[in-house]
Scaffold this active site. Structure first.
Site, short mmCIF file in Angstrom:
data_model
loop_
_atom_site.label_atom_id
_atom_site.label_comp_id
_atom_site.label_asym_id
_atom_site.label_seq_id
_atom_site.Cartn_x
_atom_site.Cartn_y
_atom_site.Cartn_z
CD GLU A 28 50.47 43.58 37.03
OE1 GLU A 28 50.54 43.41 38.10
OE2 GLU A 28 50.63 44.70 36.67
C1 FAD Z 1 44.63 35.68 43.44
C2 FAD Z 1 44.48 37.05 42.96
C3 FAD Z 1 45.63 37.88 43.28
C4 FAD Z 1 45.34 39.14 43.01
N1 FAD Z 1 46.34 39.87 43.52
C5 FAD Z 1 46.32 41.40 43.37
C6 FAD Z 1 47.34 42.20 44.03
O1 FAD Z 1 48.26 41.80 44.61
N2 FAD Z 1 47.04 43.46 43.96
C7 FAD Z 1 45.88 44.28 43.57
O2 FAD Z 1 45.62 45.29 43.29
N3 FAD Z 1 45.02 43.11 42.77
C8 FAD Z 1 45.05 41.88 42.79
N4 FAD Z 1 44.40 41.12 42.33
C9 FAD Z 1 43.03 41.49 41.30
C10 FAD Z 1 43.17 41.35 39.94
O3 FAD Z 1 44.23 42.19 39.62
C11 FAD Z 1 41.79 41.87 39.40
O4 FAD Z 1 40.87 40.47 39.85
C12 FAD Z 1 41.83 42.04 38.07
O5 FAD Z 1 42.24 43.12 37.49
C13 FAD Z 1 40.15 41.79 37.36
O6 FAD Z 1 39.46 42.83 37.96
P1 FAD Z 1 38.17 42.32 38.35
O7 FAD Z 1 38.29 40.95 39.18
O8 FAD Z 1 37.47 43.28 39.26
O9 FAD Z 1 37.41 41.87 37.09
P2 FAD Z 1 36.48 43.03 36.06
O10 FAD Z 1 37.18 44.09 36.10
O11 FAD Z 1 35.07 43.28 36.75
O12 FAD Z 1 36.24 42.06 34.76
C14 FAD Z 1 35.24 41.30 34.67
C15 FAD Z 1 35.87 40.79 33.05
O13 FAD Z 1 35.32 41.82 32.38
C16 FAD Z 1 36.15 42.07 31.41
N5 FAD Z 1 36.33 43.62 31.21
C17 FAD Z 1 36.21 44.39 32.25
N6 FAD Z 1 36.27 45.66 31.68
C18 FAD Z 1 36.35 45.63 30.30
C19 FAD Z 1 36.50 46.45 29.30
N7 FAD Z 1 36.51 47.76 29.42
N8 FAD Z 1 36.42 45.81 28.23
C20 FAD Z 1 36.58 44.59 27.69
N9 FAD Z 1 36.24 43.71 28.80
C21 FAD Z 1 36.44 44.04 30.29
C22 FAD Z 1 37.57 41.74 31.85
O14 FAD Z 1 38.57 41.39 31.10
C23 FAD Z 1 36.97 40.39 32.72
O15 FAD Z 1 37.31 39.24 31.97
C24 FAD Z 1 44.32 39.53 42.47
C25 FAD Z 1 43.35 38.70 42.10
C26 FAD Z 1 43.18 37.67 42.44
C27 FAD Z 1 42.25 36.56 42.26
#
Ligand code: FAD
Length: 596
Positions: free
Chosen positions: A441
Site C-alpha cells: 500500500e
Molecule cells: C505480501 C504482499 C501482498 C501484496 N498485496 C498486493 C495487492 O493486493 N495488490 C497489489 O497491487 N500489490 C500488492 N503488493 C505489492 C506491493 O504493494 C508492492 O510490493 C509495493 O508497492 C512496492 O513495490 P515493489 O515491490 O515493486 O518495490 P519498488 O517499487 O521496486 O521499491 C523498492 C524500494 O525502492 C523505494 N523506492 C521506489 N521508488 C522510489 C522513489 N521514487 N523514491 C524513493 N524511494 C523509492 C521503495 O520505497 C522501496 O523501498 C503486495 C506485496 C506483498 C509482498
C-alpha cells in the site's frame, strides 16, 4: 498459544470520553452509534475475534494456503467456517450503505472492528479488508448498474474483492504498467497481462471474486495518465445476478513468503479476460487515489493491531517468567527468582509498546472520524477541513504505525528471550506478519515523500496550517499546572516540527534531494507530534474522570503514567529527527553508485 483480549474498554474511552462521538449524531449513521449501542457492537466483534478468529491464526500460519493443479487455492483449515461466521454476523458491511444490504454505521466502526480482526489474525483480516476496499471503489466510481450487480453480494461477503496494481516490473512506479485493455463492440474490454503479489487473488472462501484491475487501454498515453480501472469478475454475473461463465483470469502461482501465510498472495494471469471500465477512461489512478487514504489508514491499523496483540502476550509472559532479582532487592522472596517484569529494561520495552498502542489507537479514531465527516457531513466547510486532515494524516498513520508497530513486535519478541524465537509461542509470527505492512500500500519511504511532496504544499499548506493551529490552540488553552507534564513536552516537539517545516521550505525547493533525504525523518517527527497531541487529549480526559470519581480511577491513573512515559522517553526523539533533517542530503548523496 498466544492470547488476545480485544481492547473494548480502551475503544469506548476514546469514542465516548475523548472524542465524544455523540456530538456527531447529526451525521448519517452516527445516531445508531450512541454510547449504549456501541458497547454491544464492539463486544460482539471482540467475541468473534477472540473466540473464532484468533484460534485460527497460529495453525493457519503453519498450514498456509495451497494452490492445486487446476489453479484453485484452498485456505487453511477452519478459515472457511470462520469467514462464514464473520459474514453471517454482517461484519463485512457494518458501515456499507443500507441500500446495498449494509448497516450504514460510521466507517469508524469498521476501522475499530478491523483492528480487533487484525490482532486476532492479520492473514484472515485481509480477505474482508480487500473486499471492503474494492466495495468502496465501486461505490464511489461505479455506475448504478455496476453497483447493483456487485455491491449487495460483496457487502454480504458472498463475493470478495481484490486490488490489482502491481506487475513484475512496476510497483511504486505505476506509470510503467503494461497490462492491456482492448475495447470490444459491446462496450466491455479484453484484459491481458500479469499481475503479481495480489492478496486474496484466489481462494475458497467466496463463490465469486471481483478483481479491480489497473490496465492501459490500447492507444492510451504512456505513464500514469493512460491508466484505467476495470472490474474483472472471476465468474461473469448472469442476468439474474448469480455467478455465470468462468472468466479468463487465473491464479498462476502463490508466493512463498515471510509472513501472512494464511493469506493467498497470487500471481494473476489475465488472458483476454472480460473487464468492465469503472470510472472514466485514463482516470484509473485517480479512482484508486480517492480510496487510497482509507486503504492506507487500514494498513496503519494493521501496525497497531500487531503491536497490541504482541504487547498483550509480552505482558503476560513478563509477569510469569522468573529470572534474576529486582535491582532493589527480591520482590517475590518465596519464589526461586522474581518475574522479569521487575526489571527496568523489561519495563522499558513494555511501556514503549503500551504508550504507543494507546496513542496510536487515538490517532486512528481521530483520523477515521475525519473520514466519516468528509463523506457524510452536510456542511461543505466541515467536509473540506476533514478531507484536509485525512489527506495530511494518512501517510503519517500508515508510515508511523507500521514502522513502530513492527518495531514493537520485535520488542515483544525480545521480552520472550530465546522463547520468542521459537515458533510455538507465536511471537515470531507477529514479527513476520507485521513486516509486510511497512511495504505494501505504498512502501513507507513513499509515505514520507507523499507527506512532504504532496500533502504539505497542497492548497498552499492549508492542511498543515490547520494542524498547527489546532495543536497550538490546545497548548494555549491547557497551560495549567496539572497538564504541564504533557503540554510542555508537546510544545517543544511542535517547535521541532515547525523548524523542520521551515527548513524544508528553505532548503528542499531548490535542492529536491534535501527533501528526499528528510522525508522519513519528517514523517517520524510529525507522527510523534500527532501521538503527543493524542496523549494530551487522553491525559486531560483521564484527569477529568479521576476528578469526577466515577470508579475508573485506577485505570485512568495508569493512563496518566503511561502518558508521562511517552512524554519523557519517546517524544524527545523529535530532536534527533530535526537534527537529521537539518543535516541535509550531502553525506547521503556524495558517494557514487559504484561505491556501494
Ligand atoms: C505480501 C504482499 C501482498 C501484496 N498485496 C498486493 C495487492 O493486493 N495488490 C497489489 O497491487 N500489490 C500488492 N503488493 C505489492 C506491493 O504493494 C508492492 O510490493 C509495493 O508497492 C512496492 O513495490 P515493489 O515491490 O515493486 O518495490 P519498488 O517499487 O521496486 O521499491 C523498492 C524500494 O525502492 C523505494 N523506492 C521506489 N521508488 C522510489 C522513489 N521514487 N523514491 C524513493 N524511494 C523509492 C521503495 O520505497 C522501496 O523501498 C503486495 C506485496 C506483498 C509482498
Amino acid at each position: 498459544m498466544p492470547v488476545y483480549k480485544a481492547p473494548v474498554d480502551e475503544v469506548l474511552f476514546l469514542l465516548n470520553d475523548v472524542f465524544q462521538i455523540s456530538r456527531y449524531n447529526n451525521l448519517p449513521g452516527f445516531a445508531d452509534a450512541s454510547p449504549d449501542l456501541l458497547e454491544p457492537i464492539l463486544s460482539e466483534a471482540a467475541k468473534l475475534c477472540e473466540e473464532v478468529v484468533q484460534p485460527l491464526n497460529l495453525p493457519g500460519d503453519r498450514e498456509g494456503c495451497t494452490r492445486h493443479a487446476d489453479g484453485s487455492v484452498t485456505t487453511p483449515k477452519g478459515f472457511k467456517e470462520g469467514f462464514k461466521q464473520y459474514t453471517d454476523g454482517g461484519w463485512m458491511g457494518i458501515s456499507a450503505p443500507t441500500e446495498y444490504g449494509g448497516q450504514g454505521l460510521p466507517g469508524l466502526m469498521t476501522t475499530l472492528a478491523n483492528e480487533m480482526l487484525n490482532s486476532a489474525s492479520m492473514a484472515f483480516a485481509m480477505y474482508p479488508g480487500l473486499t471492503q476496499g474494492a466495495t468502496a471503489a465501486i461505490l464511489r466510481h461505479g455506475t448504478d448498474e455496476q453497483k447493483a450487480a456487485y455491491l449487495p453480494k460483496m457487502v454480504e461477503g458472498r463475493w470478495t474483492g481484490t486490488m490489482n496494481l502491481t506487475e513484475p516490473h512496476c510497483g511504486t512506479d505505476l506509470g510503467l504498467l503494461r497490462t492491456k485493455a482492448v475495447k470490444q463492440s459491446d462496450g466491455s474490454y479484453k484484459i491481458t497481462g500479469t499481475k503479481i503479489f495480489i492478496s486474496a487473488g484466489e481462494h475458497d472462501l467466496a463463490e465469486n471474486i471481483i478483481h479491480l484491475v489497473l490496465a492501459r487501454i490500447e492507444g492510451a498515453p504512456a505513464g500514469t495518465r493512460g491508466i484505467s480501472l476495470f472490474i474483472v469478475p472471476k465468474f461473469l454475473p448472469k442476468p439474474d445476478g448469480s455467478p455465470g461463465t468462468r472468466n479468463a483470469v487465473a491464479c498462476g502461482s502463490i508466493e512463498e513468503k515471510m509472513g501472512i501465510h494464511a493469506n493467498s498472495t497470487c500471481v494473476m494471469n489475465y488472458d483476454g479476460a472480460t473487464g468492465f471500465l469503472i470510472g472514466e477512461e485514463n482516470r484509473g489512478l485517480n479512482a484508486m487515489f480517492t480510496m487510497m487514504n482509507e486503504a492506507r489508514l487500514g494498513v496503519g491499523v494493521q501496525g497497531l493491531a500487531l503491536s497490541e496483540v504482541a504487547y498483550q502476550n509480552a505482558a503476560v509472559y513478563a509477569r510469569d517468567r522468573l529470572q534474576g532479582r529486582a535491582l532493589t532487592g527480591p520482590k517475590f522472596a518465596d519464589k526461586a527468582a522474581d518475574p522479569i517484569i521487575v526489571h527496568p529494561d523489561v519495563r522499558r520495552m513494555l511501556m514503549t509498546m503500551r504508550a504507543f498502542n494507546e496513542a496510536a489507537r487515538a490517532l486512528v479514531v481521530w483520523t477515521a472520524l475525519q473520514a466519516d465527516i468528509a463523506h457524510r457531513s452536510p456542511d461543505e466547510k466541515a467536509r473540506q477541513a476533514a478531507d484536509d486532515h485525512m489527506g495530511l494524516l494518512t501517510p503519517v498513520v500508515k508510515g508511523m504505525l507500521t514502522d513502530q508497530g513492527f518495531a514493537n513486535t520485535v520488542l515483544a519478541q525480545q521480552i520472550f528471550g530465546g522463547h520468542g524465537y521459537i515458533a510455538e509461542h507465536g511471537m515470531e509470527q507477529f514479527v513476520r506478519d507485521a513486516r509486510i505492512a511497512m511495504i505494501y500500500e505504498g512502501a513507507n519511504g513513499i509515505q514520507g515523500l507523499d507527506l512532504i511532496g504532496r500533502k504539505l504544499p497542497k492548497d498552499a499548506g492549508r492542511a498543515m496550517q490547520a494542524f498547527f493551529a489546532e495543536v497550538q490552540g490546545y497548548i494555549k488553552a491547557h497551560g495549567d499546572e496539572t497538564m504541564k507534564p504533557y503540554v510542555a513536552p508537546l510544545m517543544a516537539a511542535l517547535g521541532h516540527l515547525q523548524q523542520a517545516t521551515m527548513w524544508l521550505m528553505q532548503n528542499a525547493m531548490a535542492k529536491p534531494d534535501n527533501g528526499g533525504a528528510a522525508a522519513t525523518d519528517y514523517l517520524g517527527l510529525f507522527g510523534l507530534c500527532a501521538l503527543g497531541y493524542m496523549w494530551c487529549r487522553m491525559a486531560e480526559t483521564a484527569q477529568a474522570k479521576i476528578a469526577s470519581g466515577n470508579g475508573v480511577a485506577e485505570r485512568m491513573k495508569g493512563k496518566l503514567v503511561t502518558g508521562r512515559f511517552f512524554m519523557e522517553r519517546m517524544l524527545p526523539e523529535t530532536a534527533a529527527h530535526l537534527a537529521r533533517i537539518q543535516a541535509g542530503a550531502a553525506s547521503m548523496m556524495e558517494l557514487p553508485a559504484e561505491a556501494f
